[in-house]
Design a protein around this motif. Structure first.
Motif, short mmCIF file in Angstrom:
data_model
loop_
_atom_site.label_atom_id
_atom_site.label_comp_id
_atom_site.label_asym_id
_atom_site.label_seq_id
_atom_site.Cartn_x
_atom_site.Cartn_y
_atom_site.Cartn_z
N LYS A 57 -4.50 -0.22 -8.89
CA LYS A 57 -4.70 0.87 -7.94
C LYS A 57 -5.70 1.84 -8.58
O LYS A 57 -5.49 2.32 -9.69
CB LYS A 57 -3.40 1.60 -7.64
CG LYS A 57 -3.57 2.71 -6.60
CD LYS A 57 -2.26 3.42 -6.31
CE LYS A 57 -1.32 2.47 -5.59
NZ LYS A 57 -0.10 3.14 -5.10
N HIS A 65 -8.04 5.37 -8.02
CA HIS A 65 -8.33 6.58 -7.27
C HIS A 65 -9.84 6.74 -7.21
O HIS A 65 -10.51 6.73 -8.24
CB HIS A 65 -7.69 7.79 -7.96
CG HIS A 65 -7.94 9.07 -7.26
ND1 HIS A 65 -8.58 10.13 -7.84
CD2 HIS A 65 -7.64 9.46 -5.99
CE1 HIS A 65 -8.65 11.12 -6.98
NE2 HIS A 65 -8.10 10.73 -5.84
N ASP A 101 -8.34 9.18 -1.41
CA ASP A 101 -8.73 7.79 -1.24
C ASP A 101 -8.41 6.93 -2.46
O ASP A 101 -8.70 7.31 -3.60
CB ASP A 101 -10.23 7.69 -0.95
CG ASP A 101 -10.62 8.40 0.34
OD1 ASP A 101 -9.79 8.41 1.27
OD2 ASP A 101 -11.74 8.91 0.39
N TYR A 102 -7.85 5.77 -2.19
CA TYR A 102 -7.52 4.79 -3.22
C TYR A 102 -7.98 3.42 -2.74
O TYR A 102 -8.09 3.17 -1.54
CB TYR A 102 -6.01 4.74 -3.46
CG TYR A 102 -5.47 5.98 -4.13
CD1 TYR A 102 -5.22 5.99 -5.50
CD2 TYR A 102 -5.23 7.14 -3.40
CE1 TYR A 102 -4.74 7.13 -6.12
CE2 TYR A 102 -4.76 8.29 -4.01
CZ TYR A 102 -4.51 8.27 -5.37
OH TYR A 102 -4.04 9.40 -5.99
N HIS A 118 -7.33 -0.93 -3.89
CA HIS A 118 -6.60 -1.87 -4.72
C HIS A 118 -7.55 -2.99 -5.12
O HIS A 118 -8.30 -3.51 -4.27
CB HIS A 118 -5.41 -2.45 -3.97
CG HIS A 118 -4.32 -1.46 -3.72
ND1 HIS A 118 -3.16 -1.79 -3.07
CD2 HIS A 118 -4.20 -0.14 -4.04
CE1 HIS A 118 -2.37 -0.72 -2.98
NE2 HIS A 118 -3.00 0.29 -3.57
N ARG A 135 -6.59 2.61 1.03
CA ARG A 135 -5.23 2.66 0.51
C ARG A 135 -4.88 4.11 0.19
O ARG A 135 -5.75 4.96 0.05
CB ARG A 135 -5.09 1.81 -0.75
CG ARG A 135 -5.32 0.35 -0.51
CD ARG A 135 -4.13 -0.23 0.23
NE ARG A 135 -4.55 -1.31 1.10
CZ ARG A 135 -3.94 -1.59 2.24
NH1 ARG A 135 -2.94 -0.89 2.66
NH2 ARG A 135 -4.35 -2.57 2.97
N THR A 136 -3.58 4.38 0.05
CA THR A 136 -3.11 5.73 -0.30
C THR A 136 -2.40 5.67 -1.65
O THR A 136 -2.10 4.60 -2.16
CB THR A 136 -2.13 6.27 0.75
OG1 THR A 136 -0.92 5.51 0.69
CG2 THR A 136 -2.72 6.22 2.15
N LYS A 137 -2.09 6.85 -2.17
CA LYS A 137 -1.38 6.94 -3.44
C LYS A 137 -0.02 6.25 -3.37
O LYS A 137 0.44 5.67 -4.34
CB LYS A 137 -1.21 8.42 -3.81
CG LYS A 137 -0.59 8.65 -5.16
CD LYS A 137 -0.57 10.12 -5.50
CE LYS A 137 -0.01 10.33 -6.90
NZ LYS A 137 -0.06 11.74 -7.30
#
Length: 104
Positions: A60, A62, A67-68, A70, A93-95
Motif C-alpha cells: 500500500k 500513499h 490517495d493510495y 496498491h 484506493r483508500t487508507k
C-alpha cells in the motif's frame, strides 16, 4: 527479507518496514508508466509478502492527499538475480482498503 509464514505460498500478516520503501522505490518508474501519472509523494505504508520461487509483495503506497495505490511486486531470489518487477497496480484506493491479492 523473507517473513515467517505458516506454509509456503501463504501470505504474511500486514506490516510496515523501512525495507519495503526501498522495494517500492525500485518500481516507481514502472508504476508511473503503468498509471500515466507522476507521483511527488510515494510512501510505502504497509505490505504483505508471500514466499514462492522468490517473494511476492502487496504494498500500500500513499501518493498524496487521501490517495493510495496498491502494488503487486515480485522479487526474484538472489540466486536468480534478485530482480524486482512490478506485476500490477490498483488505483483509487483508500487508507482503510485491505491489502488483498489482485490480478491486472
Amino acid at each position: 527479507m523473507a517473513d515467517k509464514v505458516d506454509m509456503l505460498g501463504g501470505w504474511t500478516e500486514t506490516k510496515a518496514t523501512d525495507e519495503i520503501q526501498k522495494i517500492s522505490n525500485q518500481v516507481k518508474d514502472q508504476v508511473e508508466r503503468f498509471t500515466g501519472k507522476n507521483y511527488r509523494e510515494f510512501e510505502a505504508v504497509e505490505y504483505r509478502s508471500q514466499l514462492v520461487a522468490g517473494l511476492n509483495f502487496l504494498i500500500k503506497v500513499h501518493v498524496g492527499a487521501e490517495d493510495y495505490i496498491h502494488l503487486r511486486v515480485f522479487q526474484a531470489l538472489p540466486c536468480n538475480g534478485g530482480e524486482v518487477v512490478l506485476r500490477g497496480v490498483e488505483q483509487n484506493r483508500t487508507k482503510k482498503d485491505p491489502l488483498v491479492p489482485f490480478i491486472n
